[in-house]
Write a protein that holds these residues in place. Sequence first.
Motif, PDB file in Angstrom:
ATOM      1  N   GLN A   1       8.512  23.945 -29.206  1.00 19.52           N
ATOM      2  CA  GLN A   1       8.326  24.928 -28.154  1.00 19.52           C
ATOM      3  C   GLN A   1       8.933  24.443 -26.843  1.00 19.52           C
ATOM      4  OE1 GLN A   1       4.278  25.951 -27.062  1.00 19.52           O
ATOM      5  NE2 GLN A   1       4.852  28.099 -26.896  1.00 19.52           N
ATOM      6  N   MET A   2       9.674  25.339 -26.196  1.00 22.08           N
ATOM      7  CA  MET A   2      10.288  25.045 -24.911  1.00 22.08           C
ATOM      8  C   MET A   2       9.209  24.981 -23.824  1.00 22.08           C
ATOM      9  SD  MET A   2      13.540  24.591 -24.411  1.00 22.08           S
ATOM     10  CE  MET A   2      15.089  24.658 -25.317  1.00 22.08           C
ATOM     11  N   GLU A   3       9.034  23.796 -23.277  1.00 26.26           N
ATOM     12  CA  GLU A   3       8.029  23.650 -22.226  1.00 26.26           C
ATOM     13  C   GLU A   3       8.598  22.998 -20.974  1.00 26.26           C
ATOM     14  OE1 GLU A   3       4.953  21.417 -24.112  1.00 26.26           O
ATOM     15  OE2 GLU A   3       3.984  23.200 -24.939  1.00 26.26           O
ATOM     16  N   ASP A   4       9.728  22.311 -21.091  1.00 20.60           N
ATOM     17  CA  ASP A   4      10.325  21.630 -19.952  1.00 20.60           C
ATOM     18  C   ASP A   4      11.755  22.116 -19.770  1.00 20.60           C
ATOM     19  OD1 ASP A   4       8.073  19.923 -19.283  1.00 20.60           O
ATOM     20  OD2 ASP A   4       8.468  18.939 -21.195  1.00 20.60           O
ATOM     21  N   ASP A   5      12.593  21.270 -19.224  1.00 14.79           N
ATOM     22  CA  ASP A   5      13.976  21.663 -18.974  1.00 14.79           C
ATOM     23  C   ASP A   5      14.808  21.720 -20.245  1.00 14.79           C
ATOM     24  OD1 ASP A   5      13.601  21.906 -16.277  1.00 14.79           O
ATOM     25  OD2 ASP A   5      14.063  19.818 -15.862  1.00 14.79           O
ATOM     26  N   PHE A   6      14.509  20.851 -21.209  1.00 13.28           N
ATOM     27  CA  PHE A   6      15.312  20.759 -22.426  1.00 13.28           C
ATOM     28  C   PHE A   6      14.411  20.500 -23.620  1.00 13.28           C
ATOM     29  CE2 PHE A   6      17.911  19.067 -18.979  1.00 13.28           C
ATOM     30  CZ  PHE A   6      19.099  19.766 -19.122  1.00 13.28           C
ATOM     31  N   VAL A   7      14.950  20.794 -24.793  1.00  9.42           N
ATOM     32  CA  VAL A   7      14.455  20.215 -26.039  1.00  9.42           C
ATOM     33  C   VAL A   7      15.569  19.325 -26.557  1.00  9.42           C
ATOM     34  CG1 VAL A   7      14.006  20.679 -28.462  1.00  9.42           C
ATOM     35  CG2 VAL A   7      12.753  21.928 -26.729  1.00  9.42           C
ATOM     36  N   ASN A   8      15.229  18.063 -26.803  1.00 15.43           N
ATOM     37  CA  ASN A   8      16.221  17.110 -27.288  1.00 15.43           C
ATOM     38  C   ASN A   8      16.026  16.899 -28.782  1.00 15.43           C
ATOM     39  OD1 ASN A   8      16.782  13.954 -27.919  1.00 15.43           O
ATOM     40  ND2 ASN A   8      18.276  14.761 -26.481  1.00 15.43           N
ATOM     41  N   PHE A   9      17.122  17.058 -29.531  1.00 15.58           N
ATOM     42  CA  PHE A   9      17.089  16.816 -30.963  1.00 15.58           C
ATOM     43  C   PHE A   9      17.894  15.557 -31.269  1.00 15.58           C
ATOM     44  CE2 PHE A   9      16.147  21.381 -31.108  1.00 15.58           C
ATOM     45  CZ  PHE A   9      15.064  21.370 -31.979  1.00 15.58           C
ATOM     46  N   MET A  10      17.284  14.638 -31.985  1.00 19.08           N
ATOM     47  CA  MET A  10      17.962  13.443 -32.459  1.00 19.08           C
ATOM     48  C   MET A  10      18.175  13.587 -33.963  1.00 19.08           C
ATOM     49  SD  MET A  10      19.304  10.415 -32.178  1.00 19.08           S
ATOM     50  CE  MET A  10      18.805   9.747 -30.579  1.00 19.08           C
ATOM     51  N   VAL A  11      19.434  13.505 -34.390  1.00 19.06           N
ATOM     52  CA  VAL A  11      19.782  13.693 -35.800  1.00 19.06           C
ATOM     53  C   VAL A  11      20.331  12.385 -36.356  1.00 19.06           C
ATOM     54  CG1 VAL A  11      21.170  15.000 -37.443  1.00 19.06           C
ATOM     55  CG2 VAL A  11      20.327  16.107 -35.356  1.00 19.06           C
ATOM     56  N   SER A  12      19.801  11.977 -37.491  1.00 20.54           N
ATOM     57  CA  SER A  12      20.295  10.784 -38.180  1.00 20.54           C
ATOM     58  C   SER A  12      20.577  11.157 -39.624  1.00 20.54           C
ATOM     59  CB  SER A  12      19.259   9.656 -38.117  1.00 20.54           C
ATOM     60  OG  SER A  12      19.687   8.534 -38.868  1.00 20.54           O
ATOM     61  N   ALA A  13      21.814  10.947 -40.059  1.00 18.99           N
ATOM     62  CA  ALA A  13      22.212  11.255 -41.434  1.00 18.99           C
ATOM     63  C   ALA A  13      22.715   9.979 -42.089  1.00 18.99           C
ATOM     64  CB  ALA A  13      23.295  12.329 -41.454  1.00 18.99           C
ATOM     65  N   GLU A  14      21.995   9.534 -43.108  1.00 20.61           N
ATOM     66  CA  GLU A  14      22.324   8.283 -43.797  1.00 20.61           C
ATOM     67  C   GLU A  14      22.650   8.577 -45.250  1.00 20.61           C
ATOM     68  OE1 GLU A  14      20.229   3.954 -44.808  1.00 20.61           O
ATOM     69  OE2 GLU A  14      19.092   5.579 -43.892  1.00 20.61           O
ATOM     70  N   GLN A  15      23.719   8.001 -45.734  1.00 20.93           N
ATOM     71  CA  GLN A  15      24.087   8.213 -47.133  1.00 20.93           C
ATOM     72  C   GLN A  15      23.034   7.580 -48.032  1.00 20.93           C
ATOM     73  OE1 GLN A  15      28.214   7.640 -48.483  1.00 20.93           O
ATOM     74  NE2 GLN A  15      27.384   6.336 -50.086  1.00 20.93           N
ATOM     75  N   VAL A  16      22.601   8.317 -49.050  1.00 24.11           N
ATOM     76  CA  VAL A  16      21.621   7.767 -49.983  1.00 24.11           C
ATOM     77  C   VAL A  16      22.279   6.662 -50.785  1.00 24.11           C
ATOM     78  CG1 VAL A  16      20.358   9.935 -50.170  1.00 24.11           C
ATOM     79  CG2 VAL A  16      22.206   9.449 -51.762  1.00 24.11           C
ATOM     80  N   GLU A  17      21.452   5.779 -51.309  1.00 22.87           N
ATOM     81  CA  GLU A  17      21.969   4.627 -52.045  1.00 22.87           C
ATOM     82  C   GLU A  17      22.522   5.078 -53.393  1.00 22.87           C
ATOM     83  OE1 GLU A  17      20.421   0.359 -53.875  1.00 22.87           O
ATOM     84  OE2 GLU A  17      19.065   1.693 -52.795  1.00 22.87           O
ATOM     85  N   ILE A  18      23.820   4.924 -53.551  1.00 23.57           N
ATOM     86  CA  ILE A  18      24.473   5.247 -54.818  1.00 23.57           C
ATOM     87  C   ILE A  18      25.007   3.948 -55.397  1.00 23.57           C
ATOM     88  CG2 ILE A  18      26.344   6.499 -55.926  1.00 23.57           C
ATOM     89  CD1 ILE A  18      26.099   8.604 -53.781  1.00 23.57           C
ATOM     90  N   VAL A  19      24.475   3.554 -56.542  1.00 22.85           N
ATOM     91  CA  VAL A  19      24.870   2.274 -57.135  1.00 22.85           C
ATOM     92  C   VAL A  19      26.175   2.483 -57.892  1.00 22.85           C
ATOM     93  CG1 VAL A  19      24.087   0.324 -58.521  1.00 22.85           C
ATOM     94  CG2 VAL A  19      22.422   1.810 -57.392  1.00 22.85           C
ATOM     95  N   ASP A  20      27.263   2.431 -57.167  1.00 24.66           N
ATOM     96  CA  ASP A  20      28.561   2.701 -57.776  1.00 24.66           C
ATOM     97  C   ASP A  20      29.643   2.073 -56.919  1.00 24.66           C
ATOM     98  OD1 ASP A  20      30.813   3.695 -58.979  1.00 24.66           O
ATOM     99  OD2 ASP A  20      29.991   5.705 -59.248  1.00 24.66           O
ATOM    100  N   VAL A  21      30.355   1.101 -57.472  1.00 23.46           N
ATOM    101  CA  VAL A  21      31.370   0.399 -56.685  1.00 23.46           C
ATOM    102  C   VAL A  21      32.564   1.296 -56.393  1.00 23.46           C
ATOM    103  CG1 VAL A  21      30.724  -1.868 -57.540  1.00 23.46           C
ATOM    104  CG2 VAL A  21      32.392  -0.525 -58.804  1.00 23.46           C
TER     105      VAL A  21
END
Length: 478
Positions: A282-302
Amino acid sequence: MKQITVLLNLLFSCIIFSQNNSTRVVDWQNLLEINDKNVVLQPVNNRNFAVFKIENINKFLFRVSIEGKNVDIQTDIPEEMQKLFRVKRSEQEKDQKLTDVKVEDAIENTEVAKKKMDQLEQSSIPITVAFTKAEIDDLKVTLKGLSGKCGEYIKEMQEIRKSIFELKSDKMDLLELARQNIGYDEMKKRVGRLKIISDPKLKYEAFENLYHEVKKLYEEAKLKAADDAISKAKVDDATDKVEKAYENMEDEEYLNLYREVKYLSNQLENENNFTIVSPPIQMEDDFVNFMVSAEQVEIVDVLTPYNSTMEFNFDIPAKKGWEFDFSVGPTVSFGKNANDEKYYLEESATTLGKSYLRQRDNNNDGTPGLATFMHIYRRSGEDFSWGGLFGVGAGFQTIEDVDLSYYLGLTGVLGKNEKFMVNVGLSFLKVDRLKEKEFEAAKEYTTENFDLDNVVEKVFKPSLFISLSYSLAKRVYR
């Protein structure tokens, strides 16, 4: 100050809050177009809910975390898919080779068993008291029927082998697709190119029915060959080979393989597996800040390249709602009321010991000052907003002689993070003015003991002012 407080209460009482979802969408496959389209950073109305959505992201390949305020949501791929992805490619290929060997052995054993029965049917079985010619003829009729039924059974096994090969190939292709960093539309297109076989249930039922028919014929042959040890041993051996072949085919779990392939294809064609949605903030201040982190899942494959973790954050500005900011900056007031009145004594030419009180021009074009402002404005969500201000300041006098001043007016707010304010309005400065009724300009006064500094007093006068100030606010995450 009391009037200002009343005014602020009235302004707040007039605000009507609405609570609608406002979703901002990013295409993972076209991140570079964020600035071009400029839709993500469009403001969201105050008190509405801001939602951030990522489309066309392969959740089988990336584990995504979206944090907005104090809310953290993890989107993981289904547990069944994780198990599949943890298998090395070499192990997958090894497993496929092993199961292929089982199928080949099953077909080979069945063919050997059929061949043995063909040979027995064509051989000369000795007639004995216990094993008459009629019984031998009856056995050979059964063996001939068994041979034909075994031929059908082997043909069905070969069809099953073909289907198993196709399903395993489809499974490998689907797993490879799941490792690709592609969007939903492209994934659906590529999955659609795979010719996954239709429901194999009928084919498998036909295979099982044939097996039970073949086994029944073998049992009949065993009974009819019971009085001849050699013939019975050959039938027993062939029966064992057929049963072992069937067990190998059952170990293959043909239907489970099909269900696994269908599950994989359905998941890869499910748009929900290519979309990440944040919790509503919910917007309550000047901004809503979104932090996005995308990490590759562990794939056991050389053979699979590793993509490093991608992190980024952005602000969605608020729109509407009242904002209070404070700033500090220099001011310049203009006009007659912004300057002190200056007086001097002019000696009288006619009367000894007398002087005239004269006013002289103040040549200052403006009066500088330093003020602290409180700004009240409606959020626009853009780089410019305007509203009102109230300020308190001091002139650049000596420390022992600081005169407070007051400011009312309009303010233009530039920026959304770092804010500069352009201010205009009325300043109320304390300036020197002749003490009315006690002194008059151009009037003659006795010069002796006349205190020129005593003819003026400090009074508030309104004048126009301009100012450029800087907001002292800082980012506070809540």
